[in-house]
Motif scaffolding. Structure first.
Motif, mmCIF file in Angstrom:
data_model
loop_
_atom_site.group_PDB
_atom_site.id
_atom_site.type_symbol
_atom_site.label_atom_id
_atom_site.label_comp_id
_atom_site.label_asym_id
_atom_site.label_seq_id
_atom_site.Cartn_x
_atom_site.Cartn_y
_atom_site.Cartn_z
ATOM 1 N N THR B 42 43.876 56.317 31.958
ATOM 2 C CA THR B 42 44.503 56.763 30.718
ATOM 3 C C THR B 42 43.872 58.040 30.182
ATOM 4 N N PHE B 43 42.731 58.431 30.693
ATOM 5 C CA PHE B 43 42.166 59.735 30.327
ATOM 6 C C PHE B 43 41.382 60.249 31.511
ATOM 7 N N ASP B 44 40.915 61.492 31.402
ATOM 8 C CA ASP B 44 40.190 62.076 32.517
ATOM 9 C C ASP B 44 38.719 61.735 32.367
ATOM 10 N N PRO B 45 38.197 60.805 33.197
ATOM 11 C CA PRO B 45 36.833 60.330 32.945
ATOM 12 C C PRO B 45 35.752 61.294 33.425
ATOM 13 N N THR B 46 35.724 62.475 32.842
ATOM 14 C CA THR B 46 34.613 63.374 33.136
ATOM 15 C C THR B 46 33.397 62.937 32.331
ATOM 16 N N TYR B 47 32.267 63.625 32.587
ATOM 17 C CA TYR B 47 31.004 63.232 31.969
ATOM 18 C C TYR B 47 31.112 63.178 30.434
ATOM 19 N N ASN B 48 31.660 64.260 29.837
ATOM 20 C CA ASN B 48 31.708 64.320 28.374
ATOM 21 C C ASN B 48 32.751 63.374 27.792
ATOM 22 N N GLU B 49 33.913 63.353 28.444
ATOM 23 C CA GLU B 49 34.975 62.464 27.958
ATOM 24 C C GLU B 49 34.512 61.010 27.987
ATOM 25 N N SER B 50 33.826 60.636 29.059
ATOM 26 C CA SER B 50 33.369 59.262 29.206
ATOM 27 C C SER B 50 32.448 58.861 28.069
ATOM 28 N N ARG B 51 31.598 59.803 27.677
ATOM 29 C CA ARG B 51 30.661 59.490 26.596
ATOM 30 C C ARG B 51 31.416 59.256 25.297
ATOM 31 N N ARG B 52 32.493 59.991 25.111
ATOM 32 C CA ARG B 52 33.241 59.843 23.857
ATOM 33 C C ARG B 52 34.101 58.589 23.851
ATOM 34 N N LEU B 122 30.674 53.731 37.318
ATOM 35 C CA LEU B 122 32.040 54.243 37.411
ATOM 36 C C LEU B 122 32.298 55.404 36.463
ATOM 37 N N TYR B 123 31.669 55.354 35.291
ATOM 38 C CA TYR B 123 31.931 56.398 34.303
ATOM 39 C C TYR B 123 30.785 57.400 34.172
ATOM 40 N N ASN B 124 29.813 57.303 35.065
ATOM 41 C CA ASN B 124 28.697 58.247 35.051
ATOM 42 C C ASN B 124 27.979 58.334 33.720
ATOM 43 N N VAL B 125 27.703 57.177 33.123
ATOM 44 C CA VAL B 125 26.982 57.180 31.858
ATOM 45 C C VAL B 125 25.596 56.587 32.099
ATOM 46 N N PRO B 126 24.544 57.325 31.744
ATOM 47 C CA PRO B 126 23.203 56.773 31.923
ATOM 48 C C PRO B 126 22.915 55.710 30.865
ATOM 49 N N VAL B 127 22.575 54.496 31.292
ATOM 50 C CA VAL B 127 22.339 53.431 30.330
ATOM 51 C C VAL B 127 20.911 52.906 30.368
ATOM 52 N N LEU B 128 20.177 53.258 31.440
ATOM 53 C CA LEU B 128 18.866 52.628 31.616
ATOM 54 C C LEU B 128 17.888 52.946 30.488
ATOM 55 N N ALA B 191 24.102 62.418 24.418
ATOM 56 C CA ALA B 191 23.183 63.203 25.260
ATOM 57 C C ALA B 191 21.750 63.072 24.744
ATOM 58 N N SER B 192 21.596 63.064 23.404
ATOM 59 C CA SER B 192 20.277 62.718 22.847
ATOM 60 C C SER B 192 20.451 61.414 22.073
ATOM 61 N N PRO B 193 20.150 60.294 22.750
ATOM 62 C CA PRO B 193 20.510 58.980 22.210
ATOM 63 C C PRO B 193 19.793 58.660 20.902
ATOM 64 N N PHE B 194 20.493 57.978 20.025
ATOM 65 C CA PHE B 194 19.871 57.512 18.790
ATOM 66 C C PHE B 194 20.485 56.169 18.436
ATOM 67 N N LEU B 195 19.692 55.361 17.731
ATOM 68 C CA LEU B 195 20.183 54.047 17.332
ATOM 69 C C LEU B 195 20.632 54.125 15.882
ATOM 70 N N GLU B 196 21.906 53.874 15.647
ATOM 71 C CA GLU B 196 22.405 53.930 14.277
ATOM 72 C C GLU B 196 22.103 52.596 13.583
#
Lengths: 225, 224
Positions: B42-52, B122-128, B191-196
């Motif tokens: 449903t969308f183009d799963p590029t690096y930036n799009e995936s993060r959003r 699959l979405y190239n998102v760093p989670v570790l 890209a610079s993770p923070f906990l809300e």
């Protein structure tokens, strides 16, 4: 019967007077022009809808603790009437928004939470149609109604904090917002008229539901014989 | 029996029932996997799009899965005619809800943790690097979903069209959970993770409010 006709006539006059006030008494808004007059219908319906849902919530709580069918009848009447007023809000909103903001809809806190509120009470009515047994239907819908009403401030808060990208509310917003005194008067009068209309509709719906409840009871007894 | 001991006993029963068949868990895992794959179209799963969009779709997948997974929670008891026995066996009916909602939270959390690495790959998102915080959000979100879902599944189990009814009742009620958890997850995958913290606090408030409501009104949900 006579009393009802009289009440209906009074409400009719009140709503007419409110419309007159909105069109001829209230001053024209400086930037928005005449379209802003829909404000008196929009806001007063929104407040009235909330009042109806509050009545529904109180009726739900009373039903759970007292188990008198009257509270169930009141809750469905209030939910349906509240849904009607919320529908008016959801329809009049875009009509107002389009000429003023240039868009029909924006996912702002009040719009979105009104929509979710509408959905929740839609589900409340749907639930009632899907449970056969009257006592169980009354109890379950009352419990769902309680959960739904508790959810409303949370929905509003979550959307207001994270999903809103638009100006402060005009009424009771921050500093700089505010209404002309005449506008306030017309607004409160419209609200009063809408509340009267709400009471009238709710009473009629309640009488209908009470009749249905009694019919169901009689039918039940007849089957048992 | 005290609330604690009956809850532990019932929780054991819930977990045993599930781990004997494992059908709920396997189905849910496959369902979430499918939604994640389908969403990529449903969308183009590029690096930036995936993060959003990633966090939102992840939580939507979790919510949809939960609305299906919570279905058998009370239905199973009803189909096997075990609800009355269950009610007679404990002094406080809240124990039944507590056991079921803890079990549901664990099941949800388990499937979410299982899906997280797949989603990340699959979405190239760093989670570790934000794993701990992510688990915290997953836990608080799943708890909220389970509290509301367990309560509503007791309702929907006794209605017609129950398969459709539970998602209908549950999903609008869970709007605040979706908004808050998505928001916190977006922050964590930034890209610079923070906990809300505001979002975390909000989830805690949601959980507490609905847990209190369930504690107050739960017994009425089990009336016959």
């Amino acid at each position: 019967m006579k009393k009802q006709v009289l009440a209906a006539a009074i409400v009719f006059l009140l709503v007419g007077a409110a419309a007159y006030g909105a069109f001829f008494v209230a001053p024209t808004e400086r930037t928005m022009g005449p379209i802003q007059r829909i404000f008196y219908l929009h806001v007063s319906s929104a407040w009235t809808g909330l009042c109806a849902f509050f009545v529904c919530f109180i009726a739900n709580i009373l039903y759970v603790f007292r188990r008198q069918p009257q509270w169930d009848w009141l809750s469905i009447s209030a939910a349906e009437v509240g849904l009607v007023f919320t529908t008016v809000v959801l329809v009049s909103g875009p009509i107002w928004a389009h000429p003023v903001w240039g868009i029909w809809w924006t996912w702002d806190a009040r719009l979105t939470s009104t929509f979710i509120l509408w959905l929740l009470y839609m589900c409340f009515l749907l639930l009632r149609t899907l449970v056969e047994e009257p006592d169980r239907r009354a109890l379950f819908s009352a419990l769902f109604g309680i959960f739904a009403f508790l959810d409303v401030p949370l929905v509003f808060g979550s959307i207001r904090w994270w999903r809103t990208q638009h100006p402060q509310p005009v009424v009771m917003g921050g500093s700089g917002s505010g209404l002309d005194p005449t506008m306030w008067k017309v607004l409160f009068f419209s609200w009063f008229a809408m509340l009267a209309l709400m009471a009238l509709l709710m009473r009629a719906r309640y009488a209908m539901e009470a009749a249905r409840g009694e019919l169901e009871m009689v039918r039940h007894e007849a089957e048992a014989v | 029996m005290s609330l604690l001991s009956s809850t532990t006993a019932l929780l054991g029963k819930e977990l045993r029932t599930e781990f004997r068949s494992r059908e709920l868990l396997t189905t849910t895992v496959v369902f979430i996997l499918m939604v994640i794959v389908l969403f990529s179209f449903t969308f183009d799963p590029t690096y930036n799009e995936s993060r959003r969009f990633g966090p939102g779709l992840l939580w939507l997948a979790f919510l949809f899965a939960a609305s299906l997974m919570l279905q058998p929670c009370f239905l199973r008891e009803q189909n096997n005619d075990t609800l009355s026995a269950l009610r007679l066996s404990v002094s406080d009916p809240f124990a039944i809800f507590l056991a079921k909602l803890i079990a549901n939270t664990l099941f949800l959390l388990f499937t979410e943790v299982l899906m997280l690495p797949i989603f990340a790959v699959l979405y190239n998102v760093p989670v570790l690097r934000v794993l701990g915080q992510l688990l915290l959000v997953f836990f608080l979100g799943s708890l909220g979903v389970s509290i509301a879902g367990t309560a509503l599944s007791a309702i929907s189990a006794q209605a017609r069209m129950r398969e459709l009814l539970l998602p209908l009742l549950l999903l609008p009620l869970l709007t605040p959970v979706l908004v808050a958890s998505t928001q916190v997850t977006v922050g964590l995958l930034d890209a610079s993770p923070f906990l809300e913290w505001k979002g975390v606090g909000f989830l805690v408030v949601f959980d507490v409010i609905f847990l209190t409501a369930l504690w107050l009104f739960g017994e009425y949900l089990l009336e016959e």
